[in-house]
Every structure is written in structure tokens, then in C-alpha cells.
Design an enzyme around this catalytic site. Structure first.
Site, short mmCIF file in Angstrom:
data_model
loop_
_atom_site.label_atom_id
_atom_site.label_comp_id
_atom_site.label_asym_id
_atom_site.label_seq_id
_atom_site.Cartn_x
_atom_site.Cartn_y
_atom_site.Cartn_z
N GLU A 163 2.38 -32.35 8.90
CA GLU A 163 3.78 -32.71 9.18
C GLU A 163 4.71 -32.18 8.09
OE1 GLU A 163 6.75 -33.45 11.25
OE2 GLU A 163 5.00 -34.48 12.09
N HIS B 211 17.11 -18.70 19.20
CA HIS B 211 16.42 -17.42 19.08
C HIS B 211 14.97 -17.68 19.46
CE1 HIS B 211 14.55 -13.82 17.46
NE2 HIS B 211 15.75 -13.28 17.43
N GLU C 285 4.56 -41.44 9.87
CA GLU C 285 3.17 -41.08 9.59
C GLU C 285 2.70 -41.64 8.25
OE1 GLU C 285 3.47 -37.17 12.41
OE2 GLU C 285 3.66 -36.91 10.25
#
Length: 122
Positions: free
Chosen positions: A70, A88, A35
Site C-alpha cells: 500500500e 492519460h 491497513e
């Protein structure tokens, strides 16, 4: 209020921690590297487009927004991974929501770029 540095010393230390965070993100996160390269390349491209000042700012700001989101997503993932690598539901949900935030930021950026470029050729 927690004790610590104040004034210019606090600002200098905070800037140092921020640089450490950017360095860590660059070293450990491929998405950040991609990015940031995209930000640099498209920022350069934006200077060749015959757009208004405000449109130019929108094009570049949208790219920075993707990097910001990000970075936050990577921070969430690091904290979740620190807690444990076993599955989880809440850990998965946190990672998925962070990923969704990046996706929304990318869609917004793509929409801004598309709208401005289409306006040029319409």
C-alpha cells in the site's frame, strides 16, 4: 556516485526520511490508516491463536506485506498526481496496476489467515 552523507549520518537521515514518509502516508492516505489499524488488531488477535511460531510469523508478516505494498501504491499515485490530474492512459494504467498489487497482497494475506485458521478447526 552522488555526493552526500555516509555512514551513520546517512543512516540517521534515511530513517528520518522514512518517518516523514510514514507520517505523510498516515495523514493523507485513508487506506494506510485502515491497513495499519488492521495490522495492529490482527497482530493482537494472532497472539491468542494456538499456532506454531512459524504460523505466527506468517500471520503477522502477511499483514506487514499489505502495508508495504500500500505504501508503494500510494507513492505511485502521488507521483502520477504530481504530473497532472488530466486523464492519460499510462497514468490510469500505473494507478490500476498499483491497486492490483494491493489487491493481490490482500488476497495472499486472506489466504494465509484462512488456511491457518481452518487448520485450527479441522
Amino acid at each position: 556516485m552522488k555526493p552526500g552523507n555516509t555512514g551513520v549520518v546517512r543512516i540517521v537521515k534515511a530513517a528520518g526520511y522514512s518517518m516523514q514518509g510514514l507520517k505523510a502516508a498516515w495523514q493523507h492516505e485513508a487506506a494506510i490508516r485502515q491497513e495499519i489499524v488492521l495490522l495492529v488488531v490482527l497482530t493482537a488477535v494472532s497472539f491468542f491463536l494456538p499456532v506454531s511460531f512459524v504460523e505466527h510469523i506468517l500471520l503477522i508478516a502477511s499483514l506487514f506485506l499489505v502495508v508495504i505494498v500500500e505504501l508503494l501504491n500510494s507513492a505511485i499515485e502521488a507521483v502520477v498526481d504530481r504530473i497532472g490530474h488530466e486523464f492519460h492512459e499510462l497514468s490510469g494504467r500505473a494507478k490500476d496496476i498499483g491497486s492490483a498489487a494491493v489487491f493481490v497482497a490482500l488476497m495472499l494475506t486472506g489466504g494465509i489467515w484462512l488456511a491457518i485458521i481452518l487448520k485450527l478447526f479441522w
